[in-house]
Write a protein that holds these residues in place. Structure first.
Motif, PDB file in Angstrom:
ATOM      1  N   PHE A 391       0.956  -1.301  -0.068  1.00  0.00           N
ATOM      2  CA  PHE A 391      -0.095   0.009  -0.099  1.00  0.00           C
ATOM      3  C   PHE A 391       0.756   1.072  -0.067  1.00  0.00           C
ATOM      4  O   PHE A 391       0.514   2.067  -0.789  1.00  0.00           O
ATOM      5  CB  PHE A 391      -0.864  -0.063   1.391  1.00  0.00           C
ATOM      6  CG  PHE A 391      -2.056   0.872   1.265  1.00  0.00           C
ATOM      7  CD1 PHE A 391      -2.642   1.267  -0.074  1.00  0.00           C
ATOM      8  CD2 PHE A 391      -2.510   1.618   2.488  1.00  0.00           C
ATOM      9  CE1 PHE A 391      -3.958   2.161   0.055  1.00  0.00           C
ATOM     10  CE2 PHE A 391      -3.624   2.354   2.506  1.00  0.00           C
ATOM     11  CZ  PHE A 391      -4.337   2.556   1.292  1.00  0.00           C
ATOM     12  N   ILE A 395       0.905   4.172  -3.021  1.00  0.00           N
ATOM     13  CA  ILE A 395       0.560   5.418  -2.726  1.00  0.00           C
ATOM     14  C   ILE A 395       1.275   6.541  -3.179  1.00  0.00           C
ATOM     15  O   ILE A 395       0.994   7.234  -3.888  1.00  0.00           O
ATOM     16  CB  ILE A 395       0.390   5.530  -1.168  1.00  0.00           C
ATOM     17  CG1 ILE A 395      -1.161   4.847  -0.710  1.00  0.00           C
ATOM     18  CG2 ILE A 395      -0.009   7.102  -0.786  1.00  0.00           C
ATOM     19  CD1 ILE A 395      -1.139   5.029   0.849  1.00  0.00           C
ATOM     20  N   PHE A 407       0.089   6.191  -6.919  1.00  0.00           N
ATOM     21  CA  PHE A 407      -1.481   6.781  -7.164  1.00  0.00           C
ATOM     22  C   PHE A 407      -1.513   8.250  -7.167  1.00  0.00           C
ATOM     23  O   PHE A 407      -2.149   8.813  -7.832  1.00  0.00           O
ATOM     24  CB  PHE A 407      -2.300   6.046  -6.386  1.00  0.00           C
ATOM     25  CG  PHE A 407      -3.682   6.293  -6.533  1.00  0.00           C
ATOM     26  CD1 PHE A 407      -4.334   5.743  -7.544  1.00  0.00           C
ATOM     27  CD2 PHE A 407      -4.265   7.229  -5.496  1.00  0.00           C
ATOM     28  CE1 PHE A 407      -5.791   5.930  -7.933  1.00  0.00           C
ATOM     29  CE2 PHE A 407      -5.750   7.358  -5.883  1.00  0.00           C
ATOM     30  CZ  PHE A 407      -6.327   7.042  -6.955  1.00  0.00           C
ATOM     31  N   ARG A 414      -2.026   1.710 -10.671  1.00  0.00           N
ATOM     32  CA  ARG A 414      -1.869   1.251  -9.322  1.00  0.00           C
ATOM     33  C   ARG A 414      -2.990   0.828  -8.561  1.00  0.00           C
ATOM     34  O   ARG A 414      -3.240   0.775  -7.352  1.00  0.00           O
ATOM     35  CB  ARG A 414      -1.051   2.248  -8.570  1.00  0.00           C
ATOM     36  CG  ARG A 414       0.432   2.061  -9.028  1.00  0.00           C
ATOM     37  CD  ARG A 414       1.244   0.766  -8.915  1.00  0.00           C
ATOM     38  NE  ARG A 414       2.583   0.816  -9.504  1.00  0.00           N
ATOM     39  CZ  ARG A 414       2.690   0.291 -10.507  1.00  0.00           C
ATOM     40  NH1 ARG A 414       1.986  -0.109 -11.511  1.00  0.00           N
ATOM     41  NH2 ARG A 414       4.122   0.510 -10.866  1.00  0.00           N
ATOM     42  N   GLU A 415      -4.218   0.749  -9.241  1.00  0.00           N
ATOM     43  CA  GLU A 415      -5.579   0.827  -8.341  1.00  0.00           C
ATOM     44  C   GLU A 415      -5.697  -0.488  -7.717  1.00  0.00           C
ATOM     45  O   GLU A 415      -6.372  -0.464  -6.497  1.00  0.00           O
ATOM     46  CB  GLU A 415      -6.793   0.812  -9.653  1.00  0.00           C
ATOM     47  CG  GLU A 415      -6.764   2.202 -10.350  1.00  0.00           C
ATOM     48  CD  GLU A 415      -5.949   2.237 -11.468  1.00  0.00           C
ATOM     49  OE1 GLU A 415      -5.524   3.383 -12.175  1.00  0.00           O
ATOM     50  OE2 GLU A 415      -5.537   1.177 -12.040  1.00  0.00           O
ATOM     51  N   ILE A 418      -3.934  -0.285  -4.448  1.00  0.00           N
ATOM     52  CA  ILE A 418      -4.536   0.640  -3.431  1.00  0.00           C
ATOM     53  C   ILE A 418      -5.874  -0.012  -3.022  1.00  0.00           C
ATOM     54  O   ILE A 418      -6.121   0.205  -1.750  1.00  0.00           O
ATOM     55  CB  ILE A 418      -5.087   1.891  -4.207  1.00  0.00           C
ATOM     56  CG1 ILE A 418      -3.765   2.845  -4.700  1.00  0.00           C
ATOM     57  CG2 ILE A 418      -6.108   2.693  -3.325  1.00  0.00           C
ATOM     58  CD1 ILE A 418      -2.814   3.270  -3.723  1.00  0.00           C
ATOM     59  N   LEU A 488      -6.322   8.148   1.943  1.00  0.00           N
ATOM     60  CA  LEU A 488      -6.319   6.687   1.862  1.00  0.00           C
ATOM     61  C   LEU A 488      -6.145   5.825   3.175  1.00  0.00           C
ATOM     62  O   LEU A 488      -6.714   4.924   3.416  1.00  0.00           O
ATOM     63  CB  LEU A 488      -5.306   6.323   0.589  1.00  0.00           C
ATOM     64  CG  LEU A 488      -5.679   6.567  -0.829  1.00  0.00           C
ATOM     65  CD1 LEU A 488      -4.631   6.800  -1.633  1.00  0.00           C
ATOM     66  CD2 LEU A 488      -6.802   5.627  -1.182  1.00  0.00           C
ATOM     67  N   SER A 492      -9.143   3.658   5.159  1.00  0.00           N
ATOM     68  CA  SER A 492      -8.974   2.441   4.834  1.00  0.00           C
ATOM     69  C   SER A 492      -9.093   1.374   5.851  1.00  0.00           C
ATOM     70  O   SER A 492      -9.029   1.768   7.250  1.00  0.00           O
ATOM     71  CB  SER A 492      -7.822   2.119   4.082  1.00  0.00           C
ATOM     72  OG  SER A 492      -7.772   2.588   2.817  1.00  0.00           O
TER      73      SER A 492
END
Length: 647
Positions: A391, A395, A407, A414-415, A418, A488, A492
């Motif tokens: 992650f 990011i 991202f 890179r979705e 993420i 993010l 999350s």
């Protein structure tokens, strides 16, 4: 000349001593002394009046006991006296304190005999840890004792010291809150302190002349003297650190310690090797020290007395100092059985204790990876979390490559990585794991096993990384990237982790490895908070949002799978998903989260019904920022959060 090779020795036959009385313990009428040294032939105990200089005023030999122990009893009151051991196992080893020493004089040269009760601050017996219903309720804030207060603009009197965390209502000259008041205002639940045990590279007699993070262990059970007001008296550092813990606890903040049992600064010269040569370290086939730490040695955690030492040490910190959690440096070096035993023993002391670590090593180890606490073995570590580096790099870009993008800095594709962070590194049927780099599969069984972060003390700060990878980006664009990264991490699933200063664009001037750089590089520049106050407010509001809504801190993976749904329509550089708040007992029945890492405004179709905008790139307001229906435009480099409107 001693041969420091051990391939001819079977350490498994060394005796095991199970009792909890190893060390030097003061009482008014006597001092009890006991060490484990199964290969010793002579053990000499030396007493001194000074912690660094002078000859011993008394020497005595310990008597051999059962299971490799040696002990003696000193009649009389020796409070305040210093001591060392010297061991002969066929030849004389160097003079050192014992491996269990809990109190030391200047630079850890000698142990100190002391009355532990004298180190307790007023009302210490009523000190208690903050309690959280779930680990995912935690918001961890990583900082370094010296960095936190050393800057001239901190407004803190005890600069660079433990006591810097105890001062109330500190401010910059511009009136902006700093220190403890800043932590309270920000709303974090735990402070993670870089190493506070006694480390080698800072001279405690001249503490400002050198800087170090402290990943160079000397004595694991004694505190670092450069953070105390009087490093010559070992009891001062203990009392002042307890005051730090007490001040944070009083304000509802837990304390996590960064522990580095994986290696010692010295190898041959360490207190371990000067007590039982070779036993506490792993070796290569040729008998020399193996080096999975990248620092010249690695702990043999699987050996019974090494495991006992680590557990005894952690229990000491948890019991004597009321510590609320531990972060394990290079946790991938430790064997799985040791980590699980640690969890088992510490939960008996504090059922809510937080345990997490780096699920990797720095180099090859002779112990097979399937037996060690690496990230992919996290399912075998119930109650222990690993850092989500997948992650982190998704990011902002690869942590070691200053030009790589992620991202938030505009890199498409890179979705999936993420999304992997969004579900706390657990399995979710809507994620295509072949595109999750580099893991390619879920490695957490539950979100409580995942530490989500964008940056930490290692490598570049988030601000510096973004600036280096996007040199043409404007200040406003960089601010938006930092906010997007914060959104993010803090919305999350899993446990969010913040590097101190991320909330106001902390910079180290582009330094990517500041472990021994001067204060000018490492100190928290509190004037940055003035300059980036709206970024701070954004992070503060994100933390409050997380606290207010259980939808952002779901404790089980099954609940995540049932309540969190990613939108099916794909837009490169964007992520959209919804959370069924009603299933989770949230006051918001339906929540939509939208992330746009591109510079281009994006149109996103919404689920049926009317939605209230709660957050956009600039503001977060639970009372609402306007109502939309059917679709919404998401500005470039931004986060948007919506909830269903009241019907």
């Amino acid at each position: 000349m001693r041969e420091w090779k051990f391939n001819h020795i079977d350490f498994s036959v060394y005796p095991f001593y199970e009792k909890d009385d190893l060390g030097v313990f003061w009482a008014p009428e006597k001092t009890l002394v006991k060490i484990w040294a199964p290969t010793a032939k002579i053990v000499e105990f030396r007493l001194y009046k000074d912690g660094a200089t002078g000859e011993p005023f008394h020497k005595t030999q310990l008597q051999a006991g059962s299971n490799g122990t040696w002990s003696t009893v000193l009649l009389g009151d020796y409070d305040g006296k210093f001591y060392t051991f010297r061991i002969n196992d066929g030849e004389w080893l160097e003079e050192t304190p014992d491996i269990y020493t809990r109190c030391v004089g200047i630079n850890g040269l000698r142990g100190m005999i002391y009355n532990p009760k004298k180190t307790n601050p007023e009302n210490w017996e009523n000190d208690s840890s903050p309690k959280l219903p779930h680990y995912t309720d935690a918001v961890i804030y990583e900082t370094h004792v010296r960095d936190f207060s050393i800057a001239e603009n901190s407004g803190i009197q005890s600069k660079g010291k433990f006591l810097g965390f105890t001062e109330e209502d500190t401010k910059t000259t511009g009136g902006i809150t700093t220190g403890l008041s800043h932590l309270k205002d920000l709303g974090i639940t735990h402070v993670h302190l870089l190493p506070v045990y006694d480390f080698f590279t800072v001279d405690e007699e001249k503490p400002v002349e050198k800087y170090n993070w402290g990943y160079d262990p000397l004595h694991y059970n004694a505190l670092e003297g450069s953070y105390s007001s009087n490093p010559s008296d070992g009891t001062v550092r203990i009392k002042e650190f307890k005051k730090l813990v007490q001040a944070l606890h009083t304000n509802g903040i837990g304390v996590v310690l960064d522990v580095v049992y994986n290696h010692t600064y010295f190898a041959k010269e360490s207190v371990f090797n000067q007590t039982v040569p070779g036993y506490f370290y792993r070796q290569k086939p040729d008998g020399t020290f193996s080096n999975a730490s990248g620092c010249g040695n690695e702990i043999a955690s699987e050996r019974k007395m090494a495991r006992k030492y680590i557990i005894d040490s952690l229990k000491y910190w948890a019991q004597e100092f009321h510590i609320d959690g531990f972060r394990f440096d290079l946790m991938g070096i430790y064997d799985l059985d040791t980590m699980n035993k640690i969890q088992e023993e510490l939960k008996k002391i504090n059922p809510g204790i937080i345990l997490y670590g780096e699920g990797w090593a720095a180099d090859q180890s002779p112990m097979p990876e399937e037996l060690r606490a690496v990230k992919f073995n996290t399912p075998k570590l119930p109650g222990i979390a690993s850092f989500n580096d997948d992650f982190r790099d998704a990011i902002k870009g690869n942590h070691g490559n200053k030009k790589s993008k992620g991202f938030v800095s505009g890199l498409d594709l890179r979705e999936e990585s993420i999304k992997f962070g969004i579900v706390g590194a657990t399995y979710h049927p809507q994620i295509v794991y072949d595109y999750v780099e580099p893991s390619r599969r879920a490695w957490a069984t539950e979100p409580v096993q995942c530490i989500n972060y964008a940056s930490c003390h290692d490598n570049y700060t988030l601000w510096d990384k973004l600036k280096l990878s996007q040199p043409k980006a404007s200040d406003e664009e960089l601010r938006k990237m930092v906010k997007l990264a914060g959104a993010l991490v803090l919305t999350s699933q899993g446990i969010p982790f913040l590097h101190s200063g991320i909330e106001f664009a902390r910079s180290k001037g582009g330094n990517g490895n500041s472990y021994k750089s001067p204060d000018a590089i490492n100190q928290i520049d509190w004037d940055k908070k003035v300059e980036y106050l709206e970024v701070f407010e954004y992070f503060k509001n994100l933390i409050q949002l997380r606290k207010n809504h259980p939808a952002f801190r779901i404790p089980s993976a099954e609940q995540v799978r049932k309540s969190l749904t990613f939108f099916s329509e794909y837009h490169p550089g964007t992520i959209a998903y919804s959370i069924d708040g009603k299933l989770l007992g949230d006051s918001w029945e339906k929540i939509v989260l939208l992330f746009n890492g591109t510079k281009t405004e994006k149109r996103v179709q919404l689920p049926q019904g009317k939605f209230e905008i709660i957050a956009n790139w600039y503001s977060i307001n639970e009372n609402g920022l306007g109502e939309v229906e059917n679709e919404v435009m998401v500005e470039g480099i931004s986060f948007m959060l919506l909830k269903n409107s009241e019907q």
